[in-house]
Design an enzyme around this catalytic site. Structure first.
Site, short mmCIF file in Angstrom:
data_model
loop_
_atom_site.label_atom_id
_atom_site.label_comp_id
_atom_site.label_asym_id
_atom_site.label_seq_id
_atom_site.Cartn_x
_atom_site.Cartn_y
_atom_site.Cartn_z
N ASP A 4 0.83 -1.21 0.00
CA ASP A 4 0.00 0.00 0.00
C ASP A 4 0.86 1.26 0.00
OD1 ASP A 4 -2.22 -1.56 -0.01
OD2 ASP A 4 -2.78 -1.21 2.08
N ASP A 41 0.79 4.06 -2.87
CA ASP A 41 0.44 5.44 -2.52
C ASP A 41 1.53 6.41 -2.94
OD1 ASP A 41 -2.00 4.73 -1.43
OD2 ASP A 41 -1.22 4.53 0.61
N SER A 65 -13.99 7.49 -5.44
CA SER A 65 -12.92 7.18 -4.51
C SER A 65 -12.79 8.31 -3.50
CB SER A 65 -11.60 6.98 -5.26
OG SER A 65 -11.65 5.84 -6.08
N GLU A 115 -15.46 8.33 10.87
CA GLU A 115 -15.74 6.90 10.95
C GLU A 115 -14.49 6.13 10.55
OE1 GLU A 115 -18.95 6.08 8.31
OE2 GLU A 115 -18.07 7.21 6.67
N LYS A 175 -12.09 3.63 8.59
CA LYS A 175 -11.93 3.18 7.21
C LYS A 175 -11.67 1.67 7.24
CE LYS A 175 -9.58 4.33 2.89
NZ LYS A 175 -9.24 2.96 2.52
N GLU A 180 -19.07 -1.73 3.05
CA GLU A 180 -17.80 -2.44 2.95
C GLU A 180 -17.99 -3.86 3.45
OE1 GLU A 180 -13.91 -1.19 1.61
OE2 GLU A 180 -15.74 -0.02 1.93
N LYS A 223 -15.98 13.16 6.92
CA LYS A 223 -16.97 13.68 5.98
C LYS A 223 -17.66 14.90 6.58
CE LYS A 223 -18.18 8.97 4.48
NZ LYS A 223 -19.27 7.96 4.42
N LYS A 241 -4.93 8.12 6.20
CA LYS A 241 -4.38 6.77 6.12
C LYS A 241 -3.32 6.57 7.21
CE LYS A 241 -4.90 4.18 3.06
NZ LYS A 241 -4.51 4.19 1.64
N CYS A 281 18.37 -26.20 23.86
CA CYS A 281 19.76 -26.44 24.26
C CYS A 281 19.73 -26.82 25.74
CB CYS A 281 20.60 -25.18 24.06
SG CYS A 281 22.25 -25.30 24.78
#
Length: 731
Positions: free
Chosen positions: A42, A46, A91, A121, A123, A184, A326, A350, A463
């Site tokens: 990722d 990115d 997106s 919220e 992701k 999701e 948002k 992120k 050992c």
């Protein structure tokens, strides 16, 4: 196939570099969205995408309508029928730092003239889907695809209890005639780990992330598998069984998929005015929404939410890779509008990625404090979860075989928070044939002693030279100072090595009796003085002071510091609480020790075996002479308030560290358990409690919040029961 990687920025002209970046990004998107296989980490993806955006911003003539920066998601696979979304799925733009998040917030404020309320919220690391309900009945389930056209996977809904077939309205939230829901699909963490274990058992590459696992599961042609099985009546029984097993596996995986709803497209009927109001309606219809979504007033509230889940991302039941922010007001969202690929009213913050790909350069072994010989991976250094990693655990020889990794493999590496880095498995498709198998050594790499299992049937090999194996000595001396044992910050690994190399100590027994005179014989602990010769360093002075304080540590910490196999903090606390005298513990039988709740026969046998070795008892004698506490101090004031009570503590309890809350219960006579059962008296619940709270609900055990926990400690169990919530399993 060559290893896909993000190339370094070349000195080529901008047009050439633009073509390179477009090719790399498009290839990665094709693999990720269509084949459900990550070609790049990722972080690498990115970085490439960000470089492409910056290049197009600096050279606008290079940007075109078919650039990846103008596209949403990936292509639609030809394996499924196409379905056109009622409203285009976009997106999200990304922010990778607090500064970038603040810059986005400033743009929103500038465009609006004020700071709007924001909805935050999680992701979810899953697969975006589009679900259409017509008069409350499910009409279609589709993947995002390219944002306009997705793949019709409606047939698979019959195996997916997470997706409601019908919506049930309420007077407050009637179901609209037509509604398009965005959500999701994801695997809970435990199911994702189990799925990867299954993939390894089948000799396949594990899924790099939960999103690929969800995509690979949802995008299965179960209908074709059923048709193949129905047409296979005349084939050999083994072929039929194979088809049936394949179908069963596919349907079982679909049953495990979960859904969280996070938006809407078309909504025909009474429309909400805010995103949070829409979530309330969706929840009222029977759709799963996140209970962790929060509306905040300003950027400070957003940052607090981001910071909290950055620290608690592993307290969530599913994988997350960031936070989505948002604008809450839907009319304001419309005013801000969208670019060709992303809304201006939302952004994704992120977190650093926790799964990457890197090259396994070698497999070496480490000899631990109890003699256990553990393989570990030596890898090409790679940045994961915010730190550079070059080594990871492989546990034992059987684990190396189970994961199917070969030296030279490209492997998936995971580092979750403070967890030790772990190799998930190989990228089988990238093998060249030059890889080789790991062979476990037959002799200790530290002292040359022949290795063998401690007991017949043991997976681990050890050992047996516990007394003088250099590696075991170093690890035991260092363990004495560990946070879970005597917590001596001044005795780090380098200091432990210096004490042994300079012959200041011969084993861990000598540590607690160290003197300034002994430390002055070592250059590690001294420096040149002006006139008085060599003087102790500040670190050496700190070590001596901390050693003196450590002698008064509770008995359970002393027991942990002895490095008795199988004896960790929980068993040590039980022994200290029940018996309370190290001398008595040393002379106790297996039967006596096994009777202590929380100990059991395996731990009891390990304790008896340890004290049966003469030099082990010498270690205890040296500590006793140095003044280390050997008896649990108890105030003889009759029964303590929490005697006989079992308490489970889960989540982050406001005002308490986990160790502090545990110690508070134990000081009042209570027992702290790690699991909830019918015998549990109270479950103390903090933020993000996880499955233990769910178990308390199922069993109807009394639950205390931080305030209730204070009542328990200050006023006792009767008052706490009156203040407790007794969950109803039926709710």
């Amino acid at each position: 196939m060559a290893e896909p990687r993000a190339p370094r920025k070349s000195a080529a002209d901008p047009a050439t570099r633009w073509r390179e970046l477009v090719e790399l990004v498009e290839d990665a998107r094709q693999r990720y969205y269509v084949r459900d296989a990550a070609a790049l980490s990722d972080a690498d993806y990115d970085a490439l995408f960000r470089e492409l955006e910056e290049l197009e911003a600096a050279q606008p003539e290079l940007a075109s309508a078919d650039s990846p920066t103008q596209a949403v998601g990936g292509e639609r696979s030809e394996m499924f029928e196409p379905v056109e979304h009622l409203l285009r799925m976009l997106s999200l733009d990304n922010a990778f730092s607090s500064e970038e998040l603040a810059a986005w917030s400033a743009r929103v404020e500038r465009d609006l003239g004020s700071v709007p309320a924001m909805l935050c919220e999680l992701k979810v690391d899953g697969l975006a889907v589009d679900i259409v309900y017509d008069r409350g009945r499910l009409r279609s389930l589709a993947t995002r695809g390219d944002g306009r056209v997705g793949e019709d996977v409606t047939y698979n809904v019959r195996f997916m209890p997470a997706i409601p077939r019908t919506l049930t309205g309420t007077p407050e939230h009637p179901v609209p005639d037509l509604v398009e829901v965005r959500g999701e699909m994801y695997f809970p963490v435990a199911d994702f780990d189990a799925l990867n274990a299954e993939m390894l058992a089948l000799g396949r590459s594990p899924f790099a992330n939960a999103r690929n696992a969800a995509a690979g599961t949802l995008r299965q042609r179960v209908d074709r598998r059923e048709q193949e099985l129905a047409a296979a009546k005349d084939r050999a029984s083994t072929a039929i069984e194979r088809l049936r097993a394949d179908l069963d596996r596919a349907s079982r995986r679909l049953e495990l998929l979960q859904l969280v709803v996070h938006g809407v497209g078309i909504w025909q009927g009474h429309e909400p005015s805010r995103q949070s109001e829409a979530y309330a309606a969706l929840s009222g219809w029977g759709l799963p929404t996140s209970e962790r979504a929060r509306v905040v007033d300003d950027l400070a509230g957003v940052q607090a939410y981001v910071d909290f889940y950055g620290q608690h991302r592993h307290d969530v039941e599913h994988e997350i890779d960031g936070v989505v922010v948002k604008v809450d007001d839907l009319a304001t969202q419309g005013r801000l509008g969208s670019t060709s690929r992303a809304p201006r009213w939302a952004i994704a913050y992120k977190y650093p990625p926790e799964v990457v790909r890197t090259r396994l350069l070698d497999i070496e072994v480490n000899v631990g404090r109890t003699g256990r010989v553990t393989p570990f991976a030596v890898m090409a250094p790679v940045k994961v979860a915010g730190s550079t990693v070059s080594m990871a655990t492989l546990h034992n020889q059987e684990e190396v075989v189970r994961k199917g990794v070969l030296i030279g493999d490209l492997v998936f590496l995971r580092k979750a928070g403070d967890v030790i880095p772990e190799v998930l498995g190989p990228v089988v498709e990238e093998r060249t044939g030059a890889e080789r198998s790991f062979v476990m050594p037959t002799h200790c790499p530290s002292c040359g002693t022949a290795l063998a299992p401690a007991k017949e049937g043991d997976v681990d090999i050890r050992c047996p030279n516990q007394r003088s194996c250099p590696s075991q000595l170093r690890e035991r001396v260092f363990h004495v100072a560990s946070r879970g044992a005597l917590d001596i910050e001044g005795l780090g690994f380098k200091a432990a090595v210096a004490l042994l190399d300079d012959a200041i100590v011969t084993d861990e027994g000598d540590v607690m009796g160290l003197t300034a005179e002994q430390l002055r014989t070592s250059s590690f602990f001294t420096r040149e003085g002006v006139a008085e010769g060599r003087v102790l360093t500040a670190n050496a002075e700190k070590l001596l002071a901390e050693l003196e304080s450590a002698k008064a540590q509770p008995l359970w910490r002393v027991i942990v510091a002895l490095s008795i196999r199988h004896v960790g903090p929980t068993a040590a606390q039980a022994l200290a609480r029940e018996i309370g005298d190290l001398g008595v513990i040393a002379d106790s039988s297996v039967e006596r020790l096994s009777a202590v709740e929380g100990v059991g026969p395996i731990i009891a046998e390990a304790v008896v075996e340890w004290f049966g070795v003469d030099w082990h008892r010498d270690v205890v004698d040296k500590w006793r002479l140095a003044g280390v506490r050997m008896v649990e101090e108890r105030v003889d004031a009759g029964p303590r308030p929490l005697d006989g009570l079992t308490v489970v503590i889960t989540g982050t309890v406001d005002g308490w560290s986990r160790d502090g809350a545990t110690a508070a219960v134990q000081e009042l006579g209570g027992k702290v358990s790690g699991s909830v059962s019918k015998k549990t008296d109270f479950v103390v619940v903090g933020d993000n409690p996880g499955s233990k709270y769910d178990k308390a609900v199922d069993l109807g055990r009394p639950v205390l919040d931080a305030a209730g926990f204070g009542v328990l400690l200050e006023q006792g169990p009767d008052a706490a029961r009156a203040a407790a919530l007794v969950p109803d399993p039926g709710e």
